[in-house]
Scaffold this motif. Structure first.
Motif: not given
Length: 310
Positions: A141-161
């Motif tokens: 539901r979020l704009d792709p830019q918000a997802i892209a920005d989250a990868r820049v603002t968070h040092p660690t990424l966790i998938s839904g799995e």
């Protein structure tokens, strides 16, 4: 879900989810890990997601602080001092664990830059502290830019799995700078240029314009308080003069203060002042009494714009 949590390190993962099931499974696992570790925990997410987490935890929800982020974090500028620091500072011993979801599908395009900057500034606000803050992002539901920005603002990424990885795009300062956008007032805005001798008059001007545009009741007191803090700051720290503009757009009252000052602290207004500190409370107070604050600062001075729903 397992996140690296040394005693000293601040941990700030983004959780990317696509379904309610993924959201519930990963957030509940995060909180159960905190329960096992005996960590104080808070959850600040939009109301419907609060329900998912509470249902997933069942009886284990007892003792966790739950906040509706659409209310507690309506103004993203008060999330750090009031929600995150408010909870973490109340538990100074040991690690604190928080889920914070400040960006949801209902956020407007006007709000989003302040939300993205908030997510970036968390890294500066909690550097070196024993705090873990998990930030969920709805990939559907979020704009792709918000997802892209989250990868820049968070040092660690966790998938839904539950797969965890290190972000190769992490650079929180880049997001702060990108959304330090120039703010252009509406062409029909009523304006008042002021100096030290005009502070009472500029407050009355703001109240008159706010009333004309449809604001009423206690919210007029919020306008007067916010304008008083900002215009006084212009006189003391912003070159001695400034300009206030007032207008309405999309069901909101907008007040904008421009002066020659420059904000050098990206956490100004978001860092609770020390008990014996002189000054530093005015901008945070503006965040507390308004619905949204946008700031642009640079060599040409500072523009601060606040919004209140009509």
């Amino acid at each position: 879900m397992r996140t690296v949590t040394t005693h000293e390190a601040f941990v700030h993962p983004a959780l990317f989810y696509r379904t309610e099931q993924e959201y519930t499974r990963q957030t509940v696992a995060f909180l159960r890990e905190g329960l096992t570790n005996g960590e104080p925990m808070a959850v600040a997410v939009p109301g419907p997601n609060l329900g998912l987490i509470k249902a997933g935890l069942g009886g284990d929800a007892e003792g966790i602080l739950f906040l509706d982020m659409t209310e507690a974090g309506r103004n993203p500028g008060r999330i750090i001092p009031k929600v995150l620091r408010g909870f973490a500072d109340a538990h100074p011993k040991g690690r604190v664990r928080i889920i914070g979801e400040p960006i949801w599908a209902g956020r407007s395009a006007v709000e989003y830059p302040a939300c993205a900057q908030h997510e970036a500034l968390i890294n500066a606000a909690f550097e070196g502290r024993a705090v873990t803050i998990l930030c969920p992002y709805d990939e559907v539901r979020l704009d792709p830019q918000a997802i892209a920005d989250a990868r820049v603002t968070h040092p660690t990424l966790i998938s839904g799995e539950g797969h965890e990885s290190v972000s190769d795009a992490y650079d929180w300062q880049a997001v702060v700078d990108r959304y330090n956008q120039a703010l252009v007032p509406a062409p029909d805005a009523a304006a008042f240029s002021y100096g030290a001798e005009d502070l009472p008059a500029v407050r009355q001007f703001a109240l008159a314009q706010a009333t004309r545009l449809g604001l009423a009741g206690e919210r007029l007191m919020d306008v007067e308080l916010a304008v008083a803090e900002l215009t006084t700051n212009s006189v003391v720290h912003g070159g001695g003069r400034g300009t206030l503009a007032v207008w309405a757009e999309q069901g909101q009252l907008v007040c904008e203060v421009r002066d020659a000052g420059r904000l050098t602290d990206p956490l100004a207004g978001r860092r609770p002042p020390q008990r014996d500190q002189l000054g530093g409370r005015g901008l945070m107070l503006v965040h507390y009494v308004t619905d949204l604050v946008r700031v642009h600062t640079g060599d040409d001075g500072t523009t601060l714009r606040f919004y209140l729903s009509l």
